[in-house]
Motif scaffolding. Structure first.
Motif, PDB file in Angstrom:
ATOM      1  N   GLU A   1       0.358  -1.177   0.801  1.00 24.75           N
ATOM      2  CA  GLU A   1       0.055   0.396   0.285  1.00 24.75           C
ATOM      3  C   GLU A   1       1.117   0.997  -0.033  1.00 24.75           C
ATOM      4  O   GLU A   1       0.668   2.213   0.004  1.00 24.75           O
ATOM      5  N   GLY A   2       1.712   1.182   0.014  1.00 18.88           N
ATOM      6  CA  GLY A   2       2.650   2.318   0.156  1.00 18.88           C
ATOM      7  C   GLY A   2       3.158   2.838   1.454  1.00 18.88           C
ATOM      8  O   GLY A   2       3.820   4.014   1.670  1.00 18.88           O
ATOM      9  N   LYS A   3       2.854   2.690   2.269  1.00 20.40           N
ATOM     10  CA  LYS A   3       2.717   2.745   3.388  1.00 20.40           C
ATOM     11  C   LYS A   3       3.760   2.211   4.687  1.00 20.40           C
ATOM     12  O   LYS A   3       4.692   3.415   5.642  1.00 20.40           O
ATOM     13  N   LEU A   4       5.277   1.861   4.145  1.00 16.38           N
ATOM     14  CA  LEU A   4       5.457   0.721   5.096  1.00 16.38           C
ATOM     15  C   LEU A   4       7.020   0.623   4.129  1.00 16.38           C
ATOM     16  O   LEU A   4       6.731   0.150   2.921  1.00 16.38           O
ATOM     17  N   VAL A   5       8.499   0.621   4.492  1.00 13.69           N
ATOM     18  CA  VAL A   5       9.507   0.154   3.514  1.00 13.69           C
ATOM     19  C   VAL A   5       9.927  -0.673   4.588  1.00 13.69           C
ATOM     20  O   VAL A   5      10.079  -0.603   5.728  1.00 13.69           O
ATOM     21  N   SER A   6       9.972  -2.398   3.948  1.00  9.03           N
ATOM     22  CA  SER A   6      10.210  -2.952   4.726  1.00  9.03           C
ATOM     23  C   SER A   6      11.081  -3.961   4.485  1.00  9.03           C
ATOM     24  O   SER A   6      11.891  -4.769   3.521  1.00  9.03           O
TER      25      SER A   6
ATOM     26  N   ALA B   1       7.731 -13.216   0.429  1.00 10.01           N
ATOM     27  CA  ALA B   1       8.729 -12.630  -0.242  1.00 10.01           C
ATOM     28  C   ALA B   1       8.996 -11.201  -0.934  1.00 10.01           C
ATOM     29  O   ALA B   1      10.258 -10.538  -0.891  1.00 10.01           O
ATOM     30  N   ASP B   2       8.407 -10.973  -2.112  1.00  6.14           N
ATOM     31  CA  ASP B   2       8.287 -10.893  -3.213  1.00  6.14           C
ATOM     32  C   ASP B   2       7.244  -9.055  -2.797  1.00  6.14           C
ATOM     33  O   ASP B   2       7.328  -8.610  -3.501  1.00  6.14           O
ATOM     34  N   GLN B   3       6.975  -8.883  -1.479  1.00  6.68           N
ATOM     35  CA  GLN B   3       6.444  -7.663  -1.203  1.00  6.68           C
ATOM     36  C   GLN B   3       6.890  -6.804  -0.352  1.00  6.68           C
ATOM     37  O   GLN B   3       6.188  -5.731   0.483  1.00  6.68           O
ATOM     38  N   PHE B   4       7.786  -7.206   0.618  1.00  6.72           N
ATOM     39  CA  PHE B   4       8.969  -7.564   1.588  1.00  6.72           C
ATOM     40  C   PHE B   4       9.511  -5.993   0.081  1.00  6.72           C
ATOM     41  O   PHE B   4       9.688  -6.117  -0.581  1.00  6.72           O
ATOM     42  N   THR B   5       9.770  -4.061   1.158  1.00  6.53           N
ATOM     43  CA  THR B   5      10.729  -3.449  -0.090  1.00  6.53           C
ATOM     44  C   THR B   5      12.386  -4.166  -0.239  1.00  6.53           C
ATOM     45  O   THR B   5      12.376  -4.313  -1.607  1.00  6.53           O
ATOM     46  N   TYR B   6      12.705  -4.770   0.689  1.00  6.14           N
ATOM     47  CA  TYR B   6      13.839  -5.293   0.040  1.00  6.14           C
ATOM     48  C   TYR B   6      13.761  -6.936   1.321  1.00  6.14           C
ATOM     49  O   TYR B   6      14.113  -6.416   2.946  1.00  6.14           O
TER      50      TYR B   6
END
Ligand code: AMP
Length: 397
Positions: free
Chosen positions: A345-350, A367-372
């Protein structure tokens, strides 16, 4: 990436480029069983080749003792690397000396060459100046794309960067960028989720985090040690009772630094550790004397998710429960999916990393949803501990 030289800063055409990558992949019966690490460095290798470099690949493989050993030869991984690159690759049966020099001399622009395991020489791990000089003979420039080996000051991870013009590869660049966003210059509030089996392996990490983050979630077996230290009975759960003073010290430091510590308020308890074992959820003040805490309970998950909602950045290491065995994966899976959703949703850098964490997040399907997600084990942990990584420091401008 202002702090580091990258491939944007150099013309590699016609140059002999020594690229340090991580080819330390798991193998079974002579076959690579997980090629993730190879896939990550392919963009760097292809970019160098397409720009006309002679791409000379340096790596270690396993822990050979005292010299060459076919069991640890990098020749085994060459077919997999070539397959992923979709390009033939040459192999030299030595990383220094005449065999390496002849193979390099035969290269044309755009070619790939894998040199034999650097750890066949003790000079690699000793960061020996003579060995570094021998390695450097085959290169005009050095590119380090092996973040996962950057916590070691070895010849091919650190020493070479002082002898040749040195640049971060694309994989290293991405990793440093993610880590900067995670802990060094994060958007706040910053939350850390730390789980896993034991406090004893993560004392430095916890001490560094309470100094840097706004909120710290503690889960997994290590939470039991903290619960014990705060006078809750944890039955037969995995707990390091002798580390109660350490846990108290960390909690005290958190109070002083204004870091909120979020411990479980309820727990999933079983009498045995096996798939589908009979289990019940108890409040943390009512853990049965013969029970084992194997996961955080539903109320704890709700609290953790609410805390994640408050955060702009999340760093994660370690599972919240014994996630390998169902249903004790639930806490880890639900919190990971929630973090994944906030990220989408663009609310978190993970940012997440460290051995079991990758497996746990893969299991949760996020795994593909986290920023990195960092595949580096030791290097990621040392970074979370706030330590300088020699391989990274050597690349600084
Ligand atoms: P670490 O390598 O320290 O991140 O620990 C990961 C391991 O911790 C995994 O194998 C989990 O099964 C284990 N673990 C997490 N929570 C618990 C728990 N409550 N009891 C026992 N083991 C746990």
């Amino acid at each position: 990436m202002g702090a580091f030289h990258t491939l944007d800063d150099v013309d590699v055409k016609g140059k002999r480029v020594l690229v340090r990558v991580d080819l330390n992949v798991p193998m079974e019966n002579g076959r690579v069983t997980d090629a993730t690490r190879i896939e990550r460095v392919v963009p760097t290798l292809q970019e160098l080749s397409s720009k006309g470099a002679k791409v000379i690949i340096l790596a270690h493989f396993g822990r050979p003792k005292g010299g060459p050993d076919p069991k640890y030869s990098l020749q085994q991984v060459v077919p997999t690397v070539a397959g992923i690159l979709r390009h033939p690759e040459a192999f030299a049966a030595d990383c220094i000396g005449p065999k390496a020099e002849e193979a390099v001399a035969a290269m044309k622009e755009g070619d790939f060459l894998v040199l034999e395991n650097t750890r066949f020489y003790p000079g690699e791990e000793k960061n020996d100046p003579e060995f570094i000089k021998e390695l450097a003979k085959n290169g005009d420039i050095f590119v380090n794309d092996a973040f996962s080996a950057a916590h070691r000051a070895h010849a091919s991870t650190e020493g070479l960067a002082h002898l040749l013009p040195a640049y971060a590869g694309r994989c290293m660049e991405q990793e440093l960028d993610a880590l900067t966003k995670g802990l060094e210059a994060p958007k706040r509030p910053l939350i850390a989720v730390v789980g896993g089996a034991k406090v004893s392996t993560k004392i430095d990490l916890l001490e560094n985090l309470v100094d840097k983050v706004d909120a710290l979630v503690i889960g997994g077996g290590m939470a039991n040690t903290f619960l014990h230290a705060t006078d809750f009975a944890v039955g037969k759960s995995l707990a390091e009772h002798d580390l109660a003073p350490t846990a108290q010290k960390i909690l005290q430091k958190a109070r002083e630094k204004g870091c909120a510590v979020i411990l479980p308020v309820d727990a999933v308890v079983a009498n045995e550790f096996k798939p589908g074992a009979e289990h019940f959820t108890y409040g943390i003040d009512a853990i049965p004397a013969d029970g084992m805490i194997l996961d955080v309970g539903a109320q704890s998950i709700a609290r953790i998710n609410a805390a994640i909602n408050e955060a702009a950045t999340l760093v994660w290491n370690g599972p919240l429960g014994a996630f390998e065995v169902e249903p004790f994966d639930r806490g880890t899976v639900e919190a990971a999916r929630h973090a994944g959703e906030r990220t989408r949703e663009g609310k978190l850098v993970s940012v997440a990393g460290g051995g079991d964490t990758v497996a746990a997040l893969n299991h949760a399907g996020v795994a593909d949803q986290f920023t990195y997600i960092s595949t580096a084990g030791g290097a990621f942990l040392e970074w979370m501990e706030g330590k300088e990584l020699p391989g990274v420091e050597a690349l600084r401008r």
